[in-house]
Write a protein that holds these residues in place. Structure first.
Motif, PDB file in Angstrom:
ATOM      1  N   ARG A  90      -7.705   0.418  13.253  1.00 26.32           N
ATOM      2  CA  ARG A  90      -7.812   1.531  12.150  1.00 26.32           C
ATOM      3  C   ARG A  90      -8.200   2.755  13.147  1.00 26.32           C
ATOM      4  O   ARG A  90      -7.505   4.008  12.524  1.00 26.32           O
ATOM      5  CB  ARG A  90      -8.757   1.098  11.116  1.00 26.32           C
ATOM      6  N   SER A  97     -10.209   3.343  -1.100  1.00 28.46           N
ATOM      7  CA  SER A  97     -11.104   3.801   0.120  1.00 28.46           C
ATOM      8  C   SER A  97     -12.260   2.801   0.599  1.00 28.46           C
ATOM      9  O   SER A  97     -12.594   2.912   1.577  1.00 28.46           O
ATOM     10  CB  SER A  97     -11.704   5.158  -0.269  1.00 28.46           C
ATOM     11  N   TRP A 152      -0.260   3.332   6.575  1.00 29.12           N
ATOM     12  CA  TRP A 152      -1.476   2.333   6.325  1.00 29.12           C
ATOM     13  C   TRP A 152      -0.537   1.089   5.509  1.00 29.12           C
ATOM     14  O   TRP A 152      -1.478   0.340   5.562  1.00 29.12           O
ATOM     15  CB  TRP A 152      -2.449   3.176   5.403  1.00 29.12           C
ATOM     16  N   LYS A 153       0.566   1.020   5.059  1.00 29.86           N
ATOM     17  CA  LYS A 153       0.959   0.010   4.484  1.00 29.86           C
ATOM     18  C   LYS A 153       0.931  -1.353   5.409  1.00 29.86           C
ATOM     19  O   LYS A 153       0.355  -2.334   4.923  1.00 29.86           O
ATOM     20  CB  LYS A 153       2.430   0.285   4.110  1.00 29.86           C
ATOM     21  N   PHE A 193      -1.112  -1.899   8.089  1.00 28.05           N
ATOM     22  CA  PHE A 193      -2.500  -2.063   8.130  1.00 28.05           C
ATOM     23  C   PHE A 193      -3.113  -2.863   6.970  1.00 28.05           C
ATOM     24  O   PHE A 193      -3.755  -3.902   7.047  1.00 28.05           O
ATOM     25  CB  PHE A 193      -3.222  -0.815   8.633  1.00 28.05           C
ATOM     26  N   ARG A 194      -2.676  -2.265   6.016  1.00 31.66           N
ATOM     27  CA  ARG A 194      -3.078  -2.991   4.766  1.00 31.66           C
ATOM     28  C   ARG A 194      -2.869  -4.549   4.540  1.00 31.66           C
ATOM     29  O   ARG A 194      -3.424  -5.362   4.084  1.00 31.66           O
ATOM     30  CB  ARG A 194      -2.884  -2.318   3.428  1.00 31.66           C
ATOM     31  N   SER A 202      -5.810  -0.916  -0.813  1.00 33.96           N
ATOM     32  CA  SER A 202      -5.499   0.616  -0.961  1.00 33.96           C
ATOM     33  C   SER A 202      -6.588   1.495  -1.184  1.00 33.96           C
ATOM     34  O   SER A 202      -6.320   2.452  -1.132  1.00 33.96           O
ATOM     35  CB  SER A 202      -4.339   0.748  -1.891  1.00 33.96           C
ATOM     36  N   ASP A 253       4.219   5.450   4.785  1.00 30.23           N
ATOM     37  CA  ASP A 253       2.933   5.243   4.746  1.00 30.23           C
ATOM     38  C   ASP A 253       2.535   4.342   5.874  1.00 30.23           C
ATOM     39  O   ASP A 253       2.749   3.194   5.805  1.00 30.23           O
ATOM     40  CB  ASP A 253       2.599   4.625   3.258  1.00 30.23           C
ATOM     41  N   ILE A 267      -4.906   3.994  14.737  1.00 33.49           N
ATOM     42  CA  ILE A 267      -4.028   4.545  13.979  1.00 33.49           C
ATOM     43  C   ILE A 267      -4.483   6.025  13.465  1.00 33.49           C
ATOM     44  O   ILE A 267      -3.463   6.834  13.378  1.00 33.49           O
ATOM     45  CB  ILE A 267      -3.629   3.661  12.753  1.00 33.49           C
ATOM     46  N   GLU A 268      -5.793   6.058  13.056  1.00 34.98           N
ATOM     47  CA  GLU A 268      -5.980   7.493  12.509  1.00 34.98           C
ATOM     48  C   GLU A 268      -5.988   8.700  13.579  1.00 34.98           C
ATOM     49  O   GLU A 268      -5.501   9.602  13.530  1.00 34.98           O
ATOM     50  CB  GLU A 268      -7.566   7.381  12.096  1.00 34.98           C
TER      51      GLU A 268
END
Length: 133
Positions: free
Chosen positions: A116, A75, A18-19, A21-22, A73, A16, A119-120
């Motif tokens: 963000r 949205s 996004w892990k 980033f979170r 996590s 993941d 990353i996208e």
């Protein structure tokens, strides 16, 4: 295989992306909550003191920031983070030092929004380590 009418398909990342980033967002919220809680005695010493409603506002803001760490996590988490940031800047009413710290953290959140987006874009282009063969 890509064709002119269909872009190349990249495999999804193995881990993941996004892990991390979170985690950074959660860490930023914790640091901001610490600043808010340390702001209570600072505001009490500076100026004319601190009223009960100001203590309640700052305490509630700090607690909400800590609780927001657990929903990163979702949205809607970034919207919540930015809403808490607006509330921090609104602390200018309590004492300008709180508002200034809100502006400092606003710069941090602006950078996190940039990250963000980056990353996208990397996910779409298939440039993440877990997406390569």
């Amino acid at each position: 295989m890509s064709t002119p009418d269909r872009p190349a398909q990249f495999k999804p990342p193995a881990v993941d992306p996004w892990k991390g980033f979170r985690g950074v967002c959660s860490g930023t919220l914790i640091l901001e909550a610490i600043v808010v809680f340390l702001g209570i005695p600072a505001v009490a010493k500076l100026g004319t003191g601190i009223d009960t409603w100001e203590i309640v506002y700052l305490t509630a803001l700090g607690v909400l920031m800590i609780l927001a760490c657990g929903v990163q996590s979702r949205s809607w988490a970034m919207g919540l983070n930015l809403g808490l940031q607006v509330a921090m800047i609104a602390g200018w009413v309590i004492h300008p030092a709180i508002g200034v710290m809100g502006l400092v953290f606003a710069a941090v959140w602006a950078y996190l929004l940039y990250l963000r987006k980056d990353i996208e874009a990397r996910i779409e282009r298939g440039l993440l380590r877990g997406q390569r063969d």
